[in-house]
Enzyme design. Structure first.
Site, PDB file in Angstrom:
ATOM      1  N   CYS A 115       0.808  -1.230   0.000  1.00 60.63           N
ATOM      2  CA  CYS A 115       0.000   0.000   0.000  1.00 60.63           C
ATOM      3  C   CYS A 115       0.842   1.282   0.000  1.00 60.63           C
ATOM      4  CB  CYS A 115      -0.961   0.002   1.182  1.00 60.63           C
ATOM      5  SG  CYS A 115      -1.999  -1.457   1.227  1.00 60.63           S
ATOM      6  N   HIS A 248      -3.186   7.255   2.241  1.00 66.33           N
ATOM      7  CA  HIS A 248      -3.620   5.943   1.745  1.00 66.33           C
ATOM      8  C   HIS A 248      -5.037   5.686   2.236  1.00 66.33           C
ATOM      9  CE1 HIS A 248      -3.974   1.757   0.995  1.00 66.33           C
ATOM     10  NE2 HIS A 248      -3.688   1.359   2.215  1.00 66.33           N
ATOM     11  N   ASN A 278     -10.152  -0.184  -0.009  1.00 69.18           N
ATOM     12  CA  ASN A 278      -8.686  -0.138   0.005  1.00 69.18           C
ATOM     13  C   ASN A 278      -8.163  -0.769  -1.288  1.00 69.18           C
ATOM     14  OD1 ASN A 278      -5.963  -0.455   0.455  1.00 69.18           O
ATOM     15  ND2 ASN A 278      -6.194  -1.231   2.542  1.00 69.18           N
TER      16      ASN A 278
HETATM   17  N1  ACO Z   1     -18.852  -8.337   9.173  1.00 71.68           N
HETATM   18  C1  ACO Z   1     -19.402  -8.586  10.391  1.00 71.68           C
HETATM   19  N2  ACO Z   1     -18.683  -8.957  11.459  1.00 71.68           N
HETATM   20  C2  ACO Z   1     -17.354  -9.094  11.293  1.00 71.68           C
HETATM   21  C3  ACO Z   1     -16.736  -8.866  10.067  1.00 71.68           C
HETATM   22  C4  ACO Z   1     -17.542  -8.475   8.987  1.00 71.68           C
HETATM   23  N3  ACO Z   1     -17.040  -8.217   7.760  1.00 71.68           N
HETATM   24  N4  ACO Z   1     -15.411  -9.075  10.205  1.00 71.68           N
HETATM   25  C5  ACO Z   1     -15.205  -9.435  11.485  1.00 71.68           C
HETATM   26  N5  ACO Z   1     -16.386  -9.445  12.143  1.00 71.68           N
HETATM   27  C6  ACO Z   1     -16.632  -9.766  13.554  1.00 71.68           C
HETATM   28  C7  ACO Z   1     -15.611 -10.695  14.134  1.00 71.68           C
HETATM   29  O1  ACO Z   1     -15.923 -12.035  13.840  1.00 71.68           O
HETATM   30  C8  ACO Z   1     -15.712 -10.384  15.587  1.00 71.68           C
HETATM   31  O2  ACO Z   1     -16.834 -11.053  16.102  1.00 71.68           O
HETATM   32  P1  ACO Z   1     -16.821 -11.701  17.593  1.00 71.68           P
HETATM   33  O3  ACO Z   1     -16.607 -10.528  18.514  1.00 71.68           O
HETATM   34  O4  ACO Z   1     -18.165 -12.325  17.704  1.00 71.68           O
HETATM   35  O5  ACO Z   1     -15.675 -12.645  17.616  1.00 71.68           O
HETATM   36  C9  ACO Z   1     -16.037  -8.906  15.635  1.00 71.68           C
HETATM   37  O6  ACO Z   1     -16.516  -8.564  14.314  1.00 71.68           O
HETATM   38  C10 ACO Z   1     -14.845  -8.037  15.955  1.00 71.68           C
HETATM   39  O7  ACO Z   1     -13.738  -8.491  15.161  1.00 71.68           O
HETATM   40  P2  ACO Z   1     -12.392  -7.716  15.180  1.00 71.68           P
HETATM   41  O8  ACO Z   1     -11.457  -8.300  14.171  1.00 71.68           O
HETATM   42  O9  ACO Z   1     -11.932  -7.616  16.613  1.00 71.68           O
HETATM   43  O10 ACO Z   1     -12.885  -6.310  14.649  1.00 71.68           O
HETATM   44  P3  ACO Z   1     -12.218  -4.905  14.821  1.00 71.68           P
HETATM   45  O11 ACO Z   1     -13.075  -4.039  15.616  1.00 71.68           O
HETATM   46  O12 ACO Z   1     -10.761  -4.993  15.169  1.00 71.68           O
HETATM   47  O13 ACO Z   1     -12.280  -4.382  13.326  1.00 71.68           O
HETATM   48  C11 ACO Z   1     -10.905  -4.125  11.388  1.00 71.68           C
HETATM   49  C12 ACO Z   1     -11.617  -5.110  12.303  1.00 71.68           C
HETATM   50  C13 ACO Z   1     -11.938  -3.258  10.659  1.00 71.68           C
HETATM   51  C14 ACO Z   1     -10.100  -4.908  10.360  1.00 71.68           C
HETATM   52  C15 ACO Z   1      -9.984  -3.237  12.273  1.00 71.68           C
HETATM   53  O14 ACO Z   1      -9.124  -4.030  13.051  1.00 71.68           O
HETATM   54  C16 ACO Z   1      -9.208  -2.290  11.456  1.00 71.68           C
HETATM   55  O15 ACO Z   1      -9.716  -1.282  11.017  1.00 71.68           O
HETATM   56  N6  ACO Z   1      -7.915  -2.589  11.233  1.00 71.68           N
HETATM   57  C17 ACO Z   1      -7.096  -1.849  10.321  1.00 71.68           C
HETATM   58  C18 ACO Z   1      -6.801  -2.760   9.245  1.00 71.68           C
HETATM   59  C19 ACO Z   1      -6.901  -2.138   7.888  1.00 71.68           C
HETATM   60  O16 ACO Z   1      -7.507  -1.119   7.625  1.00 71.68           O
HETATM   61  N7  ACO Z   1      -6.271  -2.811   7.020  1.00 71.68           N
HETATM   62  C20 ACO Z   1      -6.232  -2.381   5.685  1.00 71.68           C
HETATM   63  C21 ACO Z   1      -5.082  -2.989   5.053  1.00 71.68           C
HETATM   64  S1  ACO Z   1      -3.641  -2.442   5.779  1.00 71.68           S
HETATM   65  C22 ACO Z   1      -3.143  -1.177   4.932  1.00 71.68           C
HETATM   66  O17 ACO Z   1      -3.656  -0.833   3.929  1.00 71.68           O
HETATM   67  C23 ACO Z   1      -2.018  -0.527   5.485  1.00 71.68           C
END
Ligand code: ACO
Length: 321
Positions: A115, A248, A278
């Site tokens: 990225c 980004h 993304n």
């Molecule tokens: N839809 C519904 N529920 C979901 C989904 C989905 N698509 N994905 C995960 N869940 C659920 C999980 O199963 C979990 O359920 P549980 O509590 O019953 O076990 C719950 O949501 C929470 O899961 P987490 O992974 O803890 O969710 P979090 O609040 O951390 O959000 C996310 C996840 C959005 C990926 C967050 O961690 C984030 O924004 N991270 C940044 C990562 C990013 O943006 N990456 C992009 C690529 S990196 C880059 O470009 C540099």
């Protein structure tokens, strides 16, 4: 003194938008509410099976060349940032050069910094231009990330999309890129990776994107704030004098947290991820081109571009547009 200036921008999103509800209809166990609240993404574009990164890149490149008021033959350097190349080789850049009809052209090669790839490619092209070896570079970010997504992993597949963005960067007596900085720390590779490859005709390892979302979130906010300050300090510029921050486009919460750390209000941050998700190396030039075409970004504006990606890699550029 020779400087490198952005002379034109272009971008391309393939096909029709695929909304969060469309993903639910396709059988993914998710909801519009979850995706929007966690990421800010409402829709993305997915390339047809017969389109490769070079096809998306070609359209973005043609639009950037037209905007720059030059011809493909005027381009003497092509750098494509991609993690989803058409082939193992030749490079996507060589394919783009061919598709643009350029024969016996200058150098064409890919850079792989996920990225952050566009910032890496832009910074490399700037160095070629400032050295005097090249006059007009095409710098492209192009991705078909849909090909490396595990559609049964709802924690990742809802976040990404396909697209391309491009700029023509040319030699000028007027300053354009004022400062740039690139960094990497490969020890963080397990938190965001596609830990597989092809050997002896077989997939070795895992060919899909794997991510520890919370670890990525924390790392991204820290290094994006640091590297933006690094380029501002290098040029002796205050964050308050920036017209636009173009980060980004990974996640609205990462963007908001970074802008807050920098003291830049969200009114001066370009965000386009709601309608393309993304797109990895394509996301910054996509946002840049949209800001130009919607006339948010105008000649004379001072901007910071910044990115972070797998590797981990990160970088920023301070630019007079
Ligand atoms: N839809 C519904 N529920 C979901 C989904 C989905 N698509 N994905 C995960 N869940 C659920 C999980 O199963 C979990 O359920 P549980 O509590 O019953 O076990 C719950 O949501 C929470 O899961 P987490 O992974 O803890 O969710 P979090 O609040 O951390 O959000 C996310 C996840 C959005 C990926 C967050 O961690 C984030 O924004 N991270 C940044 C990562 C990013 O943006 N990456 C992009 C690529 S990196 C880059 O470009 C540099």
């Amino acid at each position: 003194m020779i400087y490198a200036r952005i002379a034109g921008t272009g971008s391309f999103l393939p096909g029709e938008p695929v909304s969060n509800d469309d993903l639910v209809k396709r059988g993914i166990d998710t909801s519009d509410e979850w995706i929007v609240s966690r990421s800010g993404i409402r829709s993305r574009h997915l390339a047809a099976a017969d389109m490769g990164a070079s096809d998306l890149a070609r359209v973005a490149a043609e639009r950037a060349i037209e905007a720059a008021g030059c011809e493909p033959e005027d381009i003497d350097l092509i750098i494509v940032a991609t993690s989803t190349p058409d082939y193992i080789f030749p490079s996507t850049a060589a394919l783009v050069q061919s598709k643009l009809g350029i024969r016996n052209g200058g150098a064409a090669f890919d850079v792989q910094a996920v990225c952050s790839g566009f910032i890496y490619a832009l910074s490399v092209a700037e160095k070629f231009i400032r050295s005097g070896s090249n006059k007009r570079a095409l710098v492209i970010g192009a991705e078909v990330f849909s090909r490396i997504l595990d559609w049964s992993d709802r924690g990742t597949c809802v976040l990404f999309g396909d697209g391309a963005g491009a700029v023509v960067l040319e030699a000028s007596e007027r300053p354009g890129i004022l400062a740039s900085a690139l960094h990497a720390d490969g020890s963080h590779h397990p938190i965001l990776c596609v830990p597989g490859g092809v050997a002896s005709g077989q997939v070795i390892g895992d060919p899909f994107l794997r991510m520890d979302g919370q670890a990525v979130f924390k790392f991204a906010v820290k290094v994006l704030g640091d590297v933006a300050n690094e380029v501002l300090d290098a040029a002796g510029v205050q964050a308050s004098s920036i017209d636009w921050l173009i980060p980004h486009q990974a996640n609205i919460r990462i963007i908001q947290a970074t802008a807050k750390r920098l003291g830049v209000p969200m009114e001066r941050v370009v965000t386009t991820l709601d309608h393309h998700g993304n797109t990895s190396a394509a996301s910054i030039p996509l946002a840049l081109d949209e800001a130009v075409r919607t006339r948010l970004l105008r000649p004379g504006h001072r901007i910071v571009l910044e990115g972070v990606g797998g590797g981990f890699t990160w970088g920023a550029a301070l630019i007079d547009f």
